[in-house]
Design a protein around this motif. Structure first.
Motif, PDB file in Angstrom:
ATOM      1  N   LEU A 105      23.392  53.791  12.266  1.00  0.00           N
ATOM      2  CA  LEU A 105      23.621  55.228  12.452  1.00  0.00           C
ATOM      3  C   LEU A 105      23.461  55.982  11.138  1.00  0.00           C
ATOM      4  N   THR A 106      24.015  55.449  10.047  1.00  0.00           N
ATOM      5  CA  THR A 106      23.892  56.154   8.767  1.00  0.00           C
ATOM      6  C   THR A 106      22.446  56.163   8.279  1.00  0.00           C
ATOM      7  N   ASN A 107      21.681  55.099   8.580  1.00  0.00           N
ATOM      8  CA  ASN A 107      20.246  55.116   8.269  1.00  0.00           C
ATOM      9  C   ASN A 107      19.552  56.245   9.018  1.00  0.00           C
ATOM     10  N   PHE A 108      19.908  56.394  10.294  1.00  0.00           N
ATOM     11  CA  PHE A 108      19.320  57.464  11.102  1.00  0.00           C
ATOM     12  C   PHE A 108      19.652  58.836  10.522  1.00  0.00           C
ATOM     13  N   LEU A 109      20.915  59.052  10.177  1.00  0.00           N
ATOM     14  CA  LEU A 109      21.357  60.362   9.694  1.00  0.00           C
ATOM     15  C   LEU A 109      20.684  60.750   8.383  1.00  0.00           C
ATOM     16  N   ILE A 110      20.665  59.833   7.427  1.00  0.00           N
ATOM     17  CA  ILE A 110      20.126  60.184   6.113  1.00  0.00           C
ATOM     18  C   ILE A 110      18.611  60.430   6.185  1.00  0.00           C
ATOM     19  N   LEU A 111      17.916  59.680   7.040  1.00  0.00           N
ATOM     20  CA  LEU A 111      16.478  59.896   7.204  1.00  0.00           C
ATOM     21  C   LEU A 111      16.203  61.174   7.986  1.00  0.00           C
ATOM     22  N   HIS A 112      16.876  61.348   9.109  1.00  0.00           N
ATOM     23  CA  HIS A 112      16.625  62.509   9.964  1.00  0.00           C
ATOM     24  C   HIS A 112      16.900  63.821   9.234  1.00  0.00           C
ATOM     25  N   LEU A 113      18.001  63.883   8.500  1.00  0.00           N
ATOM     26  CA  LEU A 113      18.361  65.132   7.836  1.00  0.00           C
ATOM     27  C   LEU A 113      17.431  65.441   6.663  1.00  0.00           C
ATOM     28  N   HIS A 114      16.939  64.415   5.974  1.00  0.00           N
ATOM     29  CA  HIS A 114      15.962  64.667   4.907  1.00  0.00           C
ATOM     30  C   HIS A 114      14.613  65.104   5.484  1.00  0.00           C
ATOM     31  N   LYS A 115      14.203  64.485   6.587  1.00  0.00           N
ATOM     32  CA  LYS A 115      12.955  64.903   7.233  1.00  0.00           C
ATOM     33  C   LYS A 115      13.083  66.327   7.774  1.00  0.00           C
ATOM     34  N   LYS A 116      14.259  66.638   8.304  1.00  0.00           N
ATOM     35  CA  LYS A 116      14.492  67.987   8.827  1.00  0.00           C
ATOM     36  C   LYS A 116      14.413  69.017   7.702  1.00  0.00           C
ATOM     37  N   GLU A 117      15.033  68.702   6.566  1.00  0.00           N
ATOM     38  CA  GLU A 117      14.986  69.618   5.430  1.00  0.00           C
ATOM     39  C   GLU A 117      13.555  69.781   4.922  1.00  0.00           C
ATOM     40  N   SER A 157      10.787  69.561   6.665  1.00  0.00           N
ATOM     41  CA  SER A 157      10.091  70.430   7.603  1.00  0.00           C
ATOM     42  C   SER A 157      10.493  71.892   7.404  1.00  0.00           C
ATOM     43  N   GLN A 158      11.787  72.138   7.181  1.00  0.00           N
ATOM     44  CA  GLN A 158      12.257  73.508   6.956  1.00  0.00           C
ATOM     45  C   GLN A 158      11.677  74.084   5.666  1.00  0.00           C
ATOM     46  N   TYR A 159      11.540  73.237   4.657  1.00  0.00           N
ATOM     47  CA  TYR A 159      10.971  73.687   3.376  1.00  0.00           C
ATOM     48  C   TYR A 159       9.510  74.092   3.547  1.00  0.00           C
ATOM     49  N   VAL A 160       8.745  73.284   4.278  1.00  0.00           N
ATOM     50  CA  VAL A 160       7.332  73.605   4.515  1.00  0.00           C
ATOM     51  C   VAL A 160       7.214  74.906   5.310  1.00  0.00           C
ATOM     52  N   ASN A 161       8.052  75.082   6.320  1.00  0.00           N
ATOM     53  CA  ASN A 161       8.017  76.315   7.104  1.00  0.00           C
ATOM     54  C   ASN A 161       8.357  77.521   6.243  1.00  0.00           C
ATOM     55  N   TRP A 162       9.305  77.346   5.317  1.00  0.00           N
ATOM     56  CA  TRP A 162       9.682  78.428   4.398  1.00  0.00           C
ATOM     57  C   TRP A 162       8.502  78.803   3.500  1.00  0.00           C
ATOM     58  N   LEU A 163       7.808  77.790   2.987  1.00  0.00           N
ATOM     59  CA  LEU A 163       6.629  78.047   2.160  1.00  0.00           C
ATOM     60  C   LEU A 163       5.560  78.805   2.933  1.00  0.00           C
ATOM     61  N   LYS A 164       5.352  78.421   4.193  1.00  0.00           N
ATOM     62  CA  LYS A 164       4.338  79.075   5.015  1.00  0.00           C
ATOM     63  C   LYS A 164       4.696  80.537   5.291  1.00  0.00           C
ATOM     64  N   LYS A 165       5.973  80.821   5.459  1.00  0.00           N
ATOM     65  CA  LYS A 165       6.404  82.207   5.676  1.00  0.00           C
ATOM     66  C   LYS A 165       6.149  83.045   4.425  1.00  0.00           C
TER      67      LYS A 165
END
Length: 208
Positions: A177-189, A191-199
């Protein structure tokens, strides 16, 4: 003379915008072409289900109901970047730890056990979590800042600290579960960073 000054000022602004646009596009290209998470264990949710995970939010919430009837809720988000000197280098795939709050509620009771935890990359290819605080709450809806919420957790007997951790592991808070959380939240961030750059790119382009 005033007209020439305005033309020069307008030209300087156009060059600044163009420079910013090029840097933004370069950063977007770099982020889209890199895949730092390729060799990382993905982990799994186990018996937990996703209760909340908005693309715009920084956090996520998981829930599960144990065979005993106990309800377990986990909320998690990335913590701040650790302070480093300019001369320091950090090549970690996961530069930020995960702040994880776990609540356990037994059937028929209003009281809740709450644990504040931190998930971190333990080196190699895996993760670990530590408990920072443990609270007994008479009710999740009636919490007063003046209530006694327990001692400083690290001051407890090490055997009791270990028993608390084993208790959480038995509720499904394991390495998968902790492997899932640390990977998912970094991937999510990411993606959010790339979207911010595109905006930002879109806004700079519209100003031209």
């Amino acid at each position: 003379m005033q007209r020439v000054s305005k033309i020069i000022e307008k030209g300087a602004k156009a060059l600044q915008d163009l420079n910013l646009l090029k840097l933004l596009q370069s950063e977007i290209t770099h982020e889209l072409s890199s895949n730092p998470f390729q060799e990382v264990k993905s982990g799994s949710l186990g018996d937990f289900v996703v209760d909340w995970d908005s693309l715009q939010s920084q956090d996520m919430v998981l829930r599960r109901k144990c065979e005993t009837g106990e309800e377990v809720a986990v909320s998690a988000l990335l913590g701040p970047l650790p302070f480093t000197r300019e001369t320091d280098t950090d090549d970690s795939v996961f530069p930020r730890n995960v702040l994880m709050k776990i609540c356990v509620k037994k059937p028929g009771l209003r009281s809740v056990l709450q644990f504040d935890c931190e998930v971190y990359n333990k080196g190699g290819n895996g993760s670990e979590f530590d408990i920072q605080n443990a609270y007994y709450l008479q009710s999740s809806s009636a919490i007063s800042s003046s209530d006694y919420r327990g001692p400083v957790f690290c001051d407890l007997d090490y055997r009791l600290i270990g028993a608390f951790k084993e208790y959480l592991i038995s509720k499904g808070i394991g390495e998968s579960l902790t492997n899932f959380l640390i990977l998912h939240l970094h991937k999510k961030e990411h993606s959010q960073y790339v979207n911010w750059l595109k905006k930002l790119e879109s806004m700079v382009t519209k100003d031209e």
